[in-house]
Motif scaffolding. Sequence first.
Motif, PDB file in Angstrom:
ATOM      1  N   ASN A 162      15.469 -16.489 -27.732  1.00 17.83           N
ATOM      2  CA  ASN A 162      14.902 -17.007 -28.325  1.00 17.83           C
ATOM      3  C   ASN A 162      14.437 -18.436 -26.710  1.00 17.83           C
ATOM      4  O   ASN A 162      15.610 -19.079 -26.362  1.00 17.83           O
ATOM      5  N   PRO A 163      13.577 -19.209 -26.119  1.00 14.18           N
ATOM      6  CA  PRO A 163      13.288 -19.671 -25.463  1.00 14.18           C
ATOM      7  C   PRO A 163      13.690 -20.994 -24.987  1.00 14.18           C
ATOM      8  O   PRO A 163      14.331 -21.732 -24.371  1.00 14.18           O
ATOM      9  N   ASP A 164      14.217 -21.343 -27.078  1.00 14.72           N
ATOM     10  CA  ASP A 164      14.441 -22.638 -27.136  1.00 14.72           C
ATOM     11  C   ASP A 164      15.743 -22.950 -26.992  1.00 14.72           C
ATOM     12  O   ASP A 164      15.868 -23.716 -27.214  1.00 14.72           O
ATOM     13  N   TRP A 165      16.632 -21.752 -27.236  1.00 11.47           N
ATOM     14  CA  TRP A 165      17.990 -21.887 -26.931  1.00 11.47           C
ATOM     15  C   TRP A 165      18.772 -21.599 -25.628  1.00 11.47           C
ATOM     16  O   TRP A 165      19.484 -21.664 -26.025  1.00 11.47           O
ATOM     17  N   LEU A 166      17.665 -22.025 -25.262  1.00  7.51           N
ATOM     18  CA  LEU A 166      18.647 -21.648 -23.293  1.00  7.51           C
ATOM     19  C   LEU A 166      18.556 -22.814 -23.251  1.00  7.51           C
ATOM     20  O   LEU A 166      19.987 -22.993 -21.765  1.00  7.51           O
ATOM     21  N   ASN A 167      18.102 -23.828 -23.027  1.00  5.52           N
ATOM     22  CA  ASN A 167      18.799 -25.243 -22.398  1.00  5.52           C
ATOM     23  C   ASN A 167      19.354 -24.811 -20.906  1.00  5.52           C
ATOM     24  O   ASN A 167      20.245 -25.490 -20.926  1.00  5.52           O
ATOM     25  N   GLY A 168      18.010 -25.006 -20.359  1.00  4.01           N
ATOM     26  CA  GLY A 168      18.525 -24.588 -18.679  1.00  4.01           C
ATOM     27  C   GLY A 168      19.080 -23.145 -18.019  1.00  4.01           C
ATOM     28  O   GLY A 168      19.418 -23.214 -17.239  1.00  4.01           O
ATOM     29  N   ARG A 169      19.997 -21.937 -19.490  1.00  4.83           N
ATOM     30  CA  ARG A 169      20.500 -21.262 -18.660  1.00  4.83           C
ATOM     31  C   ARG A 169      18.709 -20.314 -18.380  1.00  4.83           C
ATOM     32  O   ARG A 169      17.912 -20.198 -18.322  1.00  4.83           O
ATOM     33  N   ALA A 171      16.681 -17.187 -16.607  1.00  4.18           N
ATOM     34  CA  ALA A 171      15.541 -17.107 -15.403  1.00  4.18           C
ATOM     35  C   ALA A 171      13.900 -17.127 -15.924  1.00  4.18           C
ATOM     36  O   ALA A 171      14.279 -15.848 -16.638  1.00  4.18           O
ATOM     37  N   GLU A 172      13.579 -17.693 -14.918  1.00  4.31           N
ATOM     38  CA  GLU A 172      11.732 -17.488 -15.722  1.00  4.31           C
ATOM     39  C   GLU A 172      11.851 -17.937 -17.321  1.00  4.31           C
ATOM     40  O   GLU A 172      10.995 -17.348 -17.827  1.00  4.31           O
ATOM     41  N   GLY A 173      12.481 -18.273 -17.647  1.00  2.00           N
ATOM     42  CA  GLY A 173      12.360 -18.455 -19.175  1.00  2.00           C
ATOM     43  C   GLY A 173      13.301 -17.202 -20.260  1.00  2.00           C
ATOM     44  O   GLY A 173      12.857 -17.062 -21.278  1.00  2.00           O
ATOM     45  N   TYR A 174      14.400 -16.358 -19.616  1.00  2.00           N
ATOM     46  CA  TYR A 174      14.334 -15.288 -20.298  1.00  2.00           C
ATOM     47  C   TYR A 174      16.095 -15.340 -20.217  1.00  2.00           C
ATOM     48  O   TYR A 174      16.700 -15.284 -18.876  1.00  2.00           O
ATOM     49  N   GLY A 175      16.954 -15.601 -21.181  1.00  2.00           N
ATOM     50  CA  GLY A 175      17.841 -15.391 -20.959  1.00  2.00           C
ATOM     51  C   GLY A 175      19.113 -14.308 -21.705  1.00  2.00           C
ATOM     52  O   GLY A 175      18.198 -13.552 -20.453  1.00  2.00           O
ATOM     53  N   LEU A 176      19.866 -14.110 -22.183  1.00  2.00           N
ATOM     54  CA  LEU A 176      20.529 -12.871 -22.257  1.00  2.00           C
ATOM     55  C   LEU A 176      19.131 -11.678 -23.130  1.00  2.00           C
ATOM     56  O   LEU A 176      18.665 -12.201 -23.934  1.00  2.00           O
ATOM     57  N   THR A 177      18.888 -10.418 -22.755  1.00  2.00           N
ATOM     58  CA  THR A 177      18.322  -9.965 -22.899  1.00  2.00           C
ATOM     59  C   THR A 177      18.417  -7.940 -23.346  1.00  2.00           C
ATOM     60  O   THR A 177      19.236  -7.684 -22.440  1.00  2.00           O
TER      61      THR A 177
END
Length: 201
Positions: A162-169, A171-177
């Motif tokens: 969820n993009p809300d969990w990234l806190n700046g992590r 790239a382009e709104g995608y973290g662990l995928t």
Amino acid sequence: MMRRTRTRPTRSRAAVLATTGALAMLALAGCSSPAPQEAEPSPAAPSQGADSDTNTPEPSASTTDTPSTADPTCENIIPQATADDFTSLGWTYQKEDFRVGATALEGGIQCKWGDTKIASDRVQIFGWAPIDDDEARTAQKDLVAAGWKVEKDATGTYVTENPDWLNGRGAEGYGLTYFFGDGYVKLADTRQSLILVEGPR
């Protein structure tokens, strides 16, 4: 009675007669000489048609019909050049079971590459595991229930943090995928980095 006078042939007529005689002699000589032997046919060049591949080895089943049976490792699920680059930077890896949520997938591996000599969050995460259709459906359902986001395209299904969990992590709104393909699932710390996960070679 008139006497017939014999006239001598003119020079041009004599030349014609001489030429005719020579041609006749050549013709007679040609009739008496043995017939030329027929040259043996040269070997035919290989046909380029449909049968031309009879001498071409067939691809072995190991490269066409049978998927790779190599065990996944932290070095063989990514390109060798990438693993070499990490090593040249002094990075090492930590490996663990490949997990989707709390479920470990048998035969999979998850790797965290980074510099273990210093405390840093500068790491790269890669993972790969075999998975069947039922396991893939269950895994995707569990991730969505936990708040992960699903995106699909012609190549397969992406399930990302969820993009809300990234806190700046990320790239382009995608973290662990996770990417669910045909018979496998792979993981990277960003969606863009999934391209580096190739599966065991």
